[in-house]
Design an enzyme around this catalytic site. Sequence first.
Site, mmCIF file in Angstrom:
data_model
loop_
_atom_site.group_PDB
_atom_site.id
_atom_site.type_symbol
_atom_site.label_atom_id
_atom_site.label_comp_id
_atom_site.label_asym_id
_atom_site.label_seq_id
_atom_site.Cartn_x
_atom_site.Cartn_y
_atom_site.Cartn_z
ATOM 1 N N ASN A 16 -2.231 8.190 0.894
ATOM 2 C CA ASN A 16 -1.146 8.898 0.199
ATOM 3 C C ASN A 16 -1.500 9.394 -1.190
ATOM 4 O O ASN A 16 -0.800 10.217 -1.757
ATOM 5 C CB ASN A 16 0.112 8.034 0.181
ATOM 6 C CG ASN A 16 -0.082 6.759 -0.608
ATOM 7 O OD1 ASN A 16 -1.196 6.333 -0.853
ATOM 8 N ND2 ASN A 16 1.025 6.162 -1.016
ATOM 9 N N GLU A 60 -3.973 -3.856 -3.691
ATOM 10 C CA GLU A 60 -2.661 -3.242 -3.968
ATOM 11 C C GLU A 60 -2.093 -2.869 -2.615
ATOM 12 O O GLU A 60 -2.629 -1.992 -1.943
ATOM 13 C CB GLU A 60 -2.827 -2.015 -4.859
ATOM 14 C CG GLU A 60 -3.400 -2.303 -6.222
ATOM 15 C CD GLU A 60 -2.434 -3.078 -7.114
ATOM 16 O OE1 GLU A 60 -2.853 -3.563 -8.165
ATOM 17 O OE2 GLU A 60 -1.234 -3.184 -6.743
ATOM 18 N N CYS A 116 3.962 3.433 -2.061
ATOM 19 C CA CYS A 116 4.157 1.985 -2.011
ATOM 20 C C CYS A 116 5.309 1.591 -2.912
ATOM 21 O O CYS A 116 6.035 0.652 -2.645
ATOM 22 C CB CYS A 116 2.905 1.262 -2.436
ATOM 23 S SG CYS A 116 2.423 1.726 -4.081
#
Length: 477
Positions: A148, A244, A278
């Site tokens: 992304n 992450e 996210c």
Amino acid sequence: MARKWLEADADRTLPVVSPVDGSVIGGVHEYTHDEIDQVFATAQRARARWSARPLTERTDLLHRFADLLAENAAEVADVLMMEVAKACKDAKDEVVRSADYIRHTAEDAKRIIGETQFSDSYPGQARNKLAVVHRVPLGTVLAIPPFNYPVNLAVSKIAPALVTGNAVVLKPPSQGALSALMMCELAYQVGIPPEVLQVVTGRGSRIGDYLVQHPGVDLITFTGSSQTGADLARKAGMVPLLLELGGKDPAIVLGDADLDAAASDIVAGAFSYSGQRCTAVKRVLVIDSVADDLVAKIVERTARLTVGDPRSNAQITPLVDPESAAGAERMTKDAVAAGAVLVHGGGRDGNLVQPTVVDHVTEEMDLAWVEPFAPVLPVIRVRSAAEAIRLANRSEYGLQAAIFTNDIDIAIQIAARLDVGTVQVNGRTARGPDHFPFLGTKASGMGTQGVRPSIEAMTRVKSLVVNLREKDLTTSV
Ligand code: NAP
Ligand code: G3P
């Protein structure tokens, strides 16, 4: 710019198909294990010379890289837009943001200093030892970013690793590999040695295990799903990890909140890049008394979102793969079948999911807990701040949370009780600005990113202890 991987005769072991229009926009090589071994051997040979160069040489190269990336932002963004169906303006912004990230990292790296300690500050010790404590590179950093942000989340790993003298092996997302290759091509053009910034392309599901378990790896910095991250962590062994991962960020809206401001932030937070962030707002926990008003304002704003082609800068664009789109549709239908109320959207045309708002979601529904990575926003009504905290913390994720209220005391009290990396007060959940620490708890990650934390994570302390001997200063030495 040489764009061999975009040419017709490119090695098409892995064609890159655009989620925008289904066209084949390029092709990348799928690395074999032998080729991966060669890559790590090259990194091992090259990094000593790279780390021996003066820091200011490395920072100058990074600045030149940033400048050339900014100059080519439109060209890189065009490929990025087609690779991951990101709206043209957002794609351009991502590349420019990446150039800024590189520059800030270069400058911050110059301000990393060590410390000295004398032994006699510890009980029973004479003043006969001096510790000179400084930081050194870890060696070879394996960087694995997600689809992304194929440029920005690659740069957020590459820049701190390179500036501190590490070598980098980059495994870009399959959907995003072309953008990453274009970016690295620019790095080589300014003089960053290809040997210290190598790109290994190929499906993560096929070469990922070999990469993360490779003995040539000295740190893994991974950004992606919690499932992949947890699996990677189990396989990586004794290697430092920077993870992450996923999120299910709540927006907690209290009875005294400015509902117009909250609705605007929630819609921007939930639907930018079609919810494929996210840090997207992935659930609303709203006090009952203001829920109807808030939902009406959210729906009003959601209905104004443009839906369609990223080339025309639509706000809602096709998801990166049909599985995500089908999953989001299924979760929405399941919630409605269980009693939730679809108040906007719900439709899907292939990868294109309508921006969807589902009210009266309860904790018995998957939509309350699962990360759809799509433009789907569940609204859960709560009776108190205490119930909002319970529901927020019940999630397996702990990336960020947002609190909307005019009472700063309550905001701080709630924030203290939320098990997340970052709490936004009266603002949407977001990673930027990029020099802020960025981290997740629980299934959302391990370690901290952001400019300075990433620089520190890609280095380790080294202590040089000088043993001092008392000398007679009265003689001519
Ligand atoms: P993903 O499927 O986990 O993939 C992430 C990266 O890992 C890709 O480069 C992927 O390569 C690679 N990979 C896949 N399987 C692997 C394996 N077995 N070993 C090593 N690498 C492997 O995630 P995604 O679909 O790209 O991104 C969506 C997810 O990432 C969401 O859950 C989102 O919340 C999370 N995310 C988190 C953050 C954050 O900063 N916390 C930021 C962005 C996204 P391939 O593309 O070839 O599969
Ligand atoms: O999902 C990518 C993550 O890094 C979010 O970044 O800036 O959109 O909050 P941002």
